[in-house]
Design an enzyme around this catalytic site. Structure first.
Site, PDB file in Angstrom:
ATOM      1  N   ARG A 103     -66.959 -22.752   3.196  1.00 24.17           N
ATOM      2  CA  ARG A 103     -66.434 -24.066   3.569  1.00 24.17           C
ATOM      3  C   ARG A 103     -65.675 -24.660   2.403  1.00 24.17           C
ATOM      4  O   ARG A 103     -66.178 -24.700   1.281  1.00 24.17           O
ATOM      5  CB  ARG A 103     -67.594 -24.984   3.971  1.00 24.17           C
ATOM      6  CG  ARG A 103     -67.159 -26.346   4.471  1.00 24.17           C
ATOM      7  CD  ARG A 103     -68.372 -27.169   4.871  1.00 24.17           C
ATOM      8  NE  ARG A 103     -69.215 -27.470   3.716  1.00 24.17           N
ATOM      9  CZ  ARG A 103     -70.410 -28.029   3.799  1.00 24.17           C
ATOM     10  NH1 ARG A 103     -70.923 -28.295   4.986  1.00 24.17           N
ATOM     11  NH2 ARG A 103     -71.118 -28.303   2.721  1.00 24.17           N
ATOM     12  N   THR A 107     -61.849 -30.231   2.274  1.00 25.03           N
ATOM     13  CA  THR A 107     -61.366 -30.441   3.643  1.00 25.03           C
ATOM     14  C   THR A 107     -62.413 -30.119   4.701  1.00 25.03           C
ATOM     15  O   THR A 107     -62.253 -30.496   5.862  1.00 25.03           O
ATOM     16  CB  THR A 107     -60.136 -29.560   3.911  1.00 25.03           C
ATOM     17  OG1 THR A 107     -60.534 -28.173   3.880  1.00 25.03           O
ATOM     18  CG2 THR A 107     -59.058 -29.801   2.872  1.00 25.03           C
ATOM     19  N   ASP A 202     -78.385 -26.621  -1.502  1.00 25.03           N
ATOM     20  CA  ASP A 202     -77.451 -25.526  -1.268  1.00 25.03           C
ATOM     21  C   ASP A 202     -78.226 -24.211  -1.267  1.00 25.03           C
ATOM     22  O   ASP A 202     -78.724 -23.769  -2.298  1.00 25.03           O
ATOM     23  CB  ASP A 202     -76.373 -25.507  -2.354  1.00 25.03           C
ATOM     24  CG  ASP A 202     -75.276 -24.496  -2.064  1.00 25.03           C
ATOM     25  OD1 ASP A 202     -75.585 -23.290  -2.010  1.00 25.03           O
ATOM     26  OD2 ASP A 202     -74.117 -24.906  -1.896  1.00 25.03           O
ATOM     27  N   ASP A 205     -76.939 -21.430  -3.734  1.00 21.51           N
ATOM     28  CA  ASP A 205     -77.263 -21.711  -5.136  1.00 21.51           C
ATOM     29  C   ASP A 205     -78.744 -21.511  -5.413  1.00 21.51           C
ATOM     30  O   ASP A 205     -79.135 -21.008  -6.476  1.00 21.51           O
ATOM     31  CB  ASP A 205     -76.853 -23.137  -5.500  1.00 21.51           C
ATOM     32  CG  ASP A 205     -75.341 -23.308  -5.592  1.00 21.51           C
ATOM     33  OD1 ASP A 205     -74.629 -22.281  -5.570  1.00 21.51           O
ATOM     34  OD2 ASP A 205     -74.874 -24.456  -5.664  1.00 21.51           O
TER      35      ASP A 205
END
Length: 212
Positions: A103, A107, A202, A205
Protein backbone atom coordinates in the site's frame (compact mmCIF):
# COMPACT_ATOMS: atom_id res chain seq x y z
CA UNK A 1 -19.26 -12.99 0.97
CA UNK A 2 -19.17 -15.46 3.81
CA UNK A 3 -17.45 -14.25 7.01
CA UNK A 4 -16.25 -16.69 9.65
CA UNK A 5 -14.80 -15.39 12.92
CA UNK A 6 -12.95 -18.21 14.68
CA UNK A 7 -14.20 -18.34 18.25
CA UNK A 8 -11.94 -20.45 20.46
CA UNK A 9 -10.25 -19.95 23.85
CA UNK A 10 -6.80 -20.68 22.37
CA UNK A 11 -7.32 -18.07 19.66
CA UNK A 12 -8.44 -15.47 22.22
CA UNK A 13 -5.41 -16.15 24.43
CA UNK A 14 -2.85 -16.16 21.63
CA UNK A 15 -4.35 -13.08 20.01
CA UNK A 16 -4.03 -11.12 23.26
CA UNK A 17 -0.32 -11.94 23.48
CA UNK A 18 0.07 -11.12 19.79
CA UNK A 19 -1.46 -7.67 20.26
CA UNK A 20 0.79 -6.78 23.20
CA UNK A 21 3.37 -4.22 22.06
CA UNK A 22 5.96 -5.83 24.36
CA UNK A 23 5.77 -9.22 22.63
CA UNK A 24 9.14 -9.82 20.86
CA UNK A 25 9.38 -10.68 17.17
CA UNK A 26 10.31 -14.34 17.69
CA UNK A 27 7.23 -14.91 19.88
CA UNK A 28 5.10 -12.88 17.47
CA UNK A 29 6.14 -15.13 14.57
CA UNK A 30 5.35 -18.28 16.54
CA UNK A 31 1.92 -16.97 17.53
CA UNK A 32 1.03 -15.98 13.97
CA UNK A 33 1.82 -19.52 12.84
CA UNK A 34 -0.21 -21.07 15.66
CA UNK A 35 -3.24 -18.81 15.12
CA UNK A 36 -3.18 -19.47 11.38
CA UNK A 37 -3.22 -23.23 11.99
CA UNK A 38 -6.36 -22.81 14.10
CA UNK A 39 -7.95 -20.61 11.44
CA UNK A 40 -6.95 -22.97 8.64
CA UNK A 41 -8.78 -25.82 10.34
CA UNK A 42 -12.01 -23.87 9.81
CA UNK A 43 -11.02 -22.42 6.44
CA UNK A 44 -10.47 -25.84 4.86
CA UNK A 45 -13.86 -27.33 5.76
CA UNK A 46 -15.13 -26.90 2.19
CA UNK A 47 -12.26 -28.71 0.45
CA UNK A 48 -13.54 -31.36 -1.94
CA UNK A 49 -12.76 -35.00 -1.18
CA UNK A 50 -12.56 -38.16 -3.26
CA UNK A 51 -12.54 -41.85 -2.36
CA UNK A 52 -9.20 -43.47 -1.55
CA UNK A 53 -9.05 -47.28 -1.29
CA UNK A 54 -6.48 -48.39 1.29
CA UNK A 55 -5.66 -51.35 3.48
CA UNK A 56 -5.36 -50.90 7.22
CA UNK A 57 -3.41 -53.48 9.29
CA UNK A 58 -6.79 -55.14 9.87
CA UNK A 59 -8.88 -54.82 6.69
CA UNK A 60 -9.34 -53.01 3.37
CA UNK A 61 -11.47 -49.88 3.36
CA UNK A 62 -12.33 -46.82 1.32
CA UNK A 63 -11.11 -43.62 2.95
CA UNK A 64 -11.04 -40.03 1.74
CA UNK A 65 -8.38 -37.76 0.33
CA UNK A 66 -8.32 -34.18 -0.96
CA UNK A 67 -9.49 -34.20 -4.57
CA UNK A 68 -7.35 -32.74 -7.36
CA UNK A 69 -6.38 -30.19 -8.43
CA UNK A 70 -4.22 -29.40 -5.44
CA UNK A 71 -5.21 -26.34 -3.40
CA UNK A 72 -2.96 -23.31 -3.67
CA UNK A 73 -1.76 -21.07 -0.84
CA UNK A 74 -0.93 -17.51 -1.86
CA UNK A 75 0.71 -15.31 0.79
CA UNK A 76 0.71 -11.59 0.06
CA UNK A 77 4.29 -10.40 0.55
CA UNK A 78 5.81 -9.58 2.87
CA UNK A 79 3.63 -10.02 5.96
CA UNK A 80 1.76 -12.97 4.47
CA UNK A 81 4.97 -15.01 4.60
CA UNK A 82 4.57 -15.17 8.36
CA UNK A 83 1.39 -17.19 7.84
CA UNK A 84 2.79 -19.66 5.31
CA UNK A 85 4.40 -22.07 7.78
CA UNK A 86 1.17 -22.54 9.73
CA UNK A 87 -0.80 -23.12 6.53
CA UNK A 88 1.68 -25.65 5.16
CA UNK A 89 1.72 -27.62 8.39
CA UNK A 90 -2.02 -28.16 8.13
CA UNK A 91 -2.16 -28.44 4.34
CA UNK A 92 1.19 -29.96 3.29
CA UNK A 93 -0.05 -31.17 -0.11
CA UNK A 94 -0.90 -27.65 -1.29
CA UNK A 95 1.14 -25.71 -3.82
CA UNK A 96 2.41 -22.23 -3.00
CA UNK A 97 2.28 -19.10 -5.10
CA UNK A 98 3.41 -15.61 -4.16
CA UNK A 99 1.91 -12.20 -4.73
CA UNK A 100 3.80 -9.03 -3.92
CA UNK A 101 1.51 -6.12 -3.09
CA UNK A 102 1.97 -3.06 -0.95
CA UNK A 103 0.00 0.00 0.00
CA UNK A 104 1.28 3.44 -0.90
CA UNK A 105 1.22 5.09 2.52
CA UNK A 106 0.50 8.49 0.98
CA UNK A 107 -2.23 7.68 -1.55
CA UNK A 108 -3.32 4.30 -0.06
CA UNK A 109 -3.28 2.88 -3.63
CA UNK A 110 -2.25 -0.77 -4.07
CA UNK A 111 0.96 -1.45 -5.99
CA UNK A 112 1.66 -4.94 -7.40
CA UNK A 113 5.41 -5.45 -7.58
CA UNK A 114 5.82 -9.23 -7.91
CA UNK A 115 3.92 -12.43 -8.64
CA UNK A 116 4.74 -16.11 -8.87
CA UNK A 117 1.48 -17.75 -9.87
CA UNK A 118 0.27 -20.20 -12.53
CA UNK A 119 -1.34 -18.53 -15.54
CA UNK A 120 -4.39 -20.78 -15.14
CA UNK A 121 -6.04 -21.22 -11.74
CA UNK A 122 -9.26 -22.75 -13.09
CA UNK A 123 -10.68 -25.26 -10.63
CA UNK A 124 -8.14 -24.46 -7.93
CA UNK A 125 -9.21 -23.60 -4.38
CA UNK A 126 -6.97 -20.65 -3.51
CA UNK A 127 -6.16 -19.67 0.07
CA UNK A 128 -5.11 -16.03 0.12
CA UNK A 129 -3.26 -15.17 3.33
CA UNK A 130 -2.41 -11.76 4.78
CA UNK A 131 -2.40 -10.88 8.50
CA UNK A 132 -4.39 -7.65 8.28
CA UNK A 133 -7.58 -6.81 6.41
CA UNK A 134 -7.56 -3.05 6.93
CA UNK A 135 -8.89 -0.88 4.08
CA UNK A 136 -9.52 -4.01 2.01
CA UNK A 137 -7.71 -2.53 -0.98
CA UNK A 138 -4.96 -5.15 -1.04
CA UNK A 139 -7.35 -8.09 -0.79
CA UNK A 140 -9.71 -6.67 -3.42
CA UNK A 141 -6.78 -6.22 -5.82
CA UNK A 142 -5.44 -9.70 -5.01
CA UNK A 143 -8.83 -11.36 -5.54
CA UNK A 144 -9.20 -9.60 -8.89
CA UNK A 145 -5.69 -10.73 -9.81
CA UNK A 146 -6.54 -14.36 -9.02
CA UNK A 147 -9.95 -14.17 -10.70
CA UNK A 148 -8.31 -12.98 -13.93
CA UNK A 149 -6.45 -16.30 -13.92
CA UNK A 150 -9.62 -18.32 -13.53
CA UNK A 151 -9.86 -18.74 -9.74
CA UNK A 152 -13.48 -18.83 -8.60
CA UNK A 153 -13.10 -20.42 -5.15
CA UNK A 154 -11.05 -18.12 -2.91
CA UNK A 155 -10.71 -18.20 0.86
CA UNK A 156 -9.06 -15.19 2.50
CA UNK A 157 -7.40 -15.92 5.84
CA UNK A 158 -6.53 -12.89 7.98
CA UNK A 159 -5.67 -12.53 11.65
CA UNK A 160 -7.55 -9.24 12.09
CA UNK A 161 -10.13 -7.39 10.01
CA UNK A 162 -11.66 -3.91 10.14
CA UNK A 163 -15.35 -3.33 9.33
CA UNK A 164 -14.34 -0.88 6.59
CA UNK A 165 -12.30 -3.53 4.79
CA UNK A 166 -15.04 -6.15 5.03
CA UNK A 167 -17.55 -3.69 3.60
CA UNK A 168 -15.24 -2.86 0.70
CA UNK A 169 -14.83 -6.55 -0.13
CA UNK A 170 -18.59 -6.99 -0.30
CA UNK A 171 -18.96 -3.97 -2.55
CA UNK A 172 -16.06 -4.45 -4.96
CA UNK A 173 -15.45 -8.18 -5.46
CA UNK A 174 -17.09 -9.69 -8.54
CA UNK A 175 -20.17 -11.67 -7.44
CA UNK A 176 -19.09 -14.49 -9.78
CA UNK A 177 -16.23 -15.23 -7.37
CA UNK A 178 -17.16 -17.47 -4.45
CA UNK A 179 -15.06 -16.14 -1.61
CA UNK A 180 -14.97 -16.57 2.13
CA UNK A 181 -13.12 -14.56 4.78
CA UNK A 182 -11.80 -16.29 7.90
CA UNK A 183 -10.48 -14.09 10.72
CA UNK A 184 -9.51 -14.41 14.37
CA UNK A 185 -11.25 -11.12 15.24
CA UNK A 186 -13.05 -8.14 13.71
CA UNK A 187 -11.77 -4.98 15.38
CA UNK A 188 -13.49 -1.63 15.92
CA UNK A 189 -12.35 0.73 13.15
CA UNK A 190 -9.48 2.22 11.14
CA UNK A 191 -7.62 5.29 12.31
CA UNK A 192 -6.56 8.20 10.10
CA UNK A 193 -3.42 6.30 9.06
CA UNK A 194 -5.57 3.30 8.01
CA UNK A 195 -4.30 1.15 10.89
CA UNK A 196 -6.72 -1.25 12.55
CA UNK A 197 -7.80 -0.16 16.06
CA UNK A 198 -7.01 -1.62 18.56
CA UNK A 199 -5.12 -3.86 16.14
CA UNK A 200 -1.56 -5.01 16.66
CA UNK A 201 0.47 -2.43 14.75
CA UNK A 202 2.29 -3.12 11.49
CA UNK A 203 2.33 -6.91 11.14
CA UNK A 204 5.25 -6.94 8.70
CA UNK A 205 7.43 -4.81 10.96
CA UNK A 206 6.57 -6.89 14.00
CA UNK A 207 7.34 -10.10 12.14
CA UNK A 208 10.57 -9.06 10.44
CA UNK A 209 11.64 -5.66 11.74
CA UNK A 210 11.36 -2.19 10.26
CA UNK A 211 12.58 -1.82 6.67
CA UNK A 212 13.29 1.75 5.51
Amino acid sequence: MELHVVSHPLVEHKLTVLRDKNTPSNTFRELISEIVMLEAYEATRDLLLEDKPIETPVAPMVGKQIAPPRPMIVPILRAGLGMLDGMMKLLPTAEVGFLGMKRDERTLDIITYANRLPDDLTGRHVFLVDPMLATGGTLVAAIHYLAERGAREITCIDVLAAPEGLKRLEQEVNPDVNFKVVVAAVDDHLNEQAYIVPGLGDAGDRLYGVVD
